[in-house]
Motif scaffolding. Structure first.
Motif, PDB file in Angstrom:
ATOM      1  N   ASP A   1      -2.656 -33.247  24.561  1.00 35.06           N
ATOM      2  CA  ASP A   1      -3.290 -32.388  25.434  1.00 35.06           C
ATOM      3  C   ASP A   1      -2.501 -31.231  24.462  1.00 35.06           C
ATOM      4  OD1 ASP A   1      -3.580 -34.182  27.031  1.00 35.06           O
ATOM      5  OD2 ASP A   1      -1.538 -34.944  28.115  1.00 35.06           O
ATOM      6  N   ASP A   2      -2.116 -31.267  23.764  1.00 29.62           N
ATOM      7  CA  ASP A   2      -2.058 -29.482  22.705  1.00 29.62           C
ATOM      8  C   ASP A   2      -2.821 -28.893  22.156  1.00 29.62           C
ATOM      9  OD1 ASP A   2      -0.351 -27.727  22.336  1.00 29.62           O
ATOM     10  OD2 ASP A   2       1.226 -28.303  21.334  1.00 29.62           O
ATOM     11  N   ASP A   3      -3.314 -27.666  23.135  1.00 25.95           N
ATOM     12  CA  ASP A   3      -4.578 -27.225  22.155  1.00 25.95           C
ATOM     13  C   ASP A   3      -4.352 -26.792  20.737  1.00 25.95           C
ATOM     14  OD1 ASP A   3      -5.654 -27.753  24.568  1.00 25.95           O
ATOM     15  OD2 ASP A   3      -4.950 -25.757  25.128  1.00 25.95           O
ATOM     16  N   SER A   4      -3.083 -26.448  19.753  1.00 26.78           N
ATOM     17  CA  SER A   4      -2.673 -26.089  18.555  1.00 26.78           C
ATOM     18  C   SER A   4      -2.391 -26.999  17.988  1.00 26.78           C
ATOM     19  CB  SER A   4      -1.216 -25.497  19.042  1.00 26.78           C
ATOM     20  OG  SER A   4       0.232 -26.278  18.962  1.00 26.78           O
TER      21      SER A   4
ATOM     22  N   ARG B   1      -4.963 -29.915  18.804  1.00 26.75           N
ATOM     23  CA  ARG B   1      -5.987 -30.137  18.083  1.00 26.75           C
ATOM     24  C   ARG B   1      -6.358 -29.167  17.665  1.00 26.75           C
ATOM     25  NH1 ARG B   1      -7.615 -30.569  24.731  1.00 26.75           N
ATOM     26  NH2 ARG B   1      -7.100 -32.431  24.919  1.00 26.75           N
ATOM     27  N   LEU B   2      -6.263 -27.611  17.551  1.00 29.55           N
ATOM     28  CA  LEU B   2      -6.824 -26.727  16.688  1.00 29.55           C
ATOM     29  C   LEU B   2      -6.605 -27.083  15.175  1.00 29.55           C
ATOM     30  CD1 LEU B   2      -8.041 -23.858  15.407  1.00 29.55           C
ATOM     31  CD2 LEU B   2      -5.784 -22.781  15.991  1.00 29.55           C
TER      32      LEU B   2
END
Length: 325
Positions: free
Chosen positions: A56-59, A61-62
């Motif tokens: 759930d961490d956007d960083s 995923r990036l």
């Protein structure tokens, strides 16, 4: 436990399979972007879902996207569709065609604008003025011929052996303006204001927006009437004799004496008792006239003359009038 398989990266399209035309985001082929994997769409989706971590961490995923999918599909599609550069001949031919088209459009536009700015009334007015001048020239020529013939008739009549001068007839002809006369009198001169002719280098009557007071036919008619009343025996305006059928009127923007055009300055010559005429036409005898003209910048001048010569008035044919017994 075996190591899970990684989703293959996007591969470049081979030379024989390159697209034949450009594709953009708004084209119909955008839906096919991302279909250049060696695996089928279902297998690639399964492997991608298996490989991607459920975080759930956007960083994270990036970072995952940058590591496993560094090349954007749209950018790859744009690179795969680059066309070969055009030849110099086609480039210069296109430039020449565009230049010719621009010149043609500019020329047509300038002609169109010039037609819009053209005032058709000027052409009509110029045509009417030219026609009027031709008619006036023809009429003046005919009038001169009639006057010469009349003078010849009088001369032939006087040269006859039994001819006797008729004083009554001579008096009537001089009074009616049929004969040229000479004698003392005055010269009454008036002109349009100097400032009225400064607009566009044209006369005061040629500019409809000019409201400066100028000499009119009514002014000339009033002065002629005052001279008749003061005892003038013969009157001429700018050399044109006032006869029994001579009119002083305005035609368009021009003052006519009969059919002859006159312009400022207006020189009114009157034969008679110069002293009486001069006293009758000075500022003391006509204060209202001088006050009106001076207020408009028109300054009349009266001068006495001991010898004036006035030509005969234009002769007219009597058709309907008959001698009454």
């Amino acid at each position: 436990m075996t190591k899970p398989e990684r989703a293959p990266a996007s591969f470049s399209v081979e030379i024989d399979e390159q697209p034949s035309k450009r594709r953009a985001v708004f084209s119909q082929d955008v839906q096919n972007l991302g279909s250049w994997h060696v695996l089928s769409a279902d297998d690639a989706a399964a492997l991608s879902s298996h490989h991607r971590r459920k975080v759930d961490d956007d960083s994270l995923r990036l970072i995952d996207d940058l590591t496993n999918r560094p090349l954007d599909p749209l950018f790859s599609d744009a690179r795969l569709t680059q066309q070969k550069p055009h030849s110099k001949f086609s480039i210069w031919f296109t430039r020449i065609i565009v230049f010719i088209i621009c010149i043609a459009v500019g020329f047509v536009g300038s002609v169109f604008v010039r037609q819009l700015n053209t005032d058709p009334r000027k052409q009509v007015r110029a045509s009417l003025i030219s026609e009027l001048q031709q008619q006036n020239t023809s009429l003046k020529k005919i009038t001169t011929e009639v006057t010469d013939l009349h003078a010849k008739v009088v001369k032939q009549s006087d040269s006859m052996p039994d001819a006797r001068p008729d004083s009554t007839l001579t008096q009537d002809e001089m009074t009616n303006g049929a004969l040229a006369v000479k004698g003392p009198g005055i010269v009454f001169t008036l002109a349009d204001p100097v400032a009225s002719s400064a607009a566009n280098g044209a006369g005061p009557r040629e500019n409809s927006t000019n409201h400066i007071r100028v000499v009119t036919d009514s002014d000339l008619q009033g002065i002629v009437n005052l001279l008749w009343k003061a005892g003038a025996e013969a009157i001429a305006i700018n050399g044109y004799r006032i006869g029994v059928s001579t009119s002083v009127r305005t035609a368009g923007q021009t003052i006519l004496i009969g059919v002859n055009q006159v312009a400022s300055p207006y020189k009114i010559e009157a034969i008679g008792n110069s002293k009486d005429l001069s006293q009758a036409m000075n500022s003391k005898a006509q204060p209202d006239l001088y006050r009106t003209l001076n207020a408009a910048g028109i300054n009349p001048q009266v001068s006495r003359s001991y010898s004036l010569r006035l030509a005969a008035a234009e002769a007219t044919n009597v058709t309907y009038a008959k001698r009454s017994k």
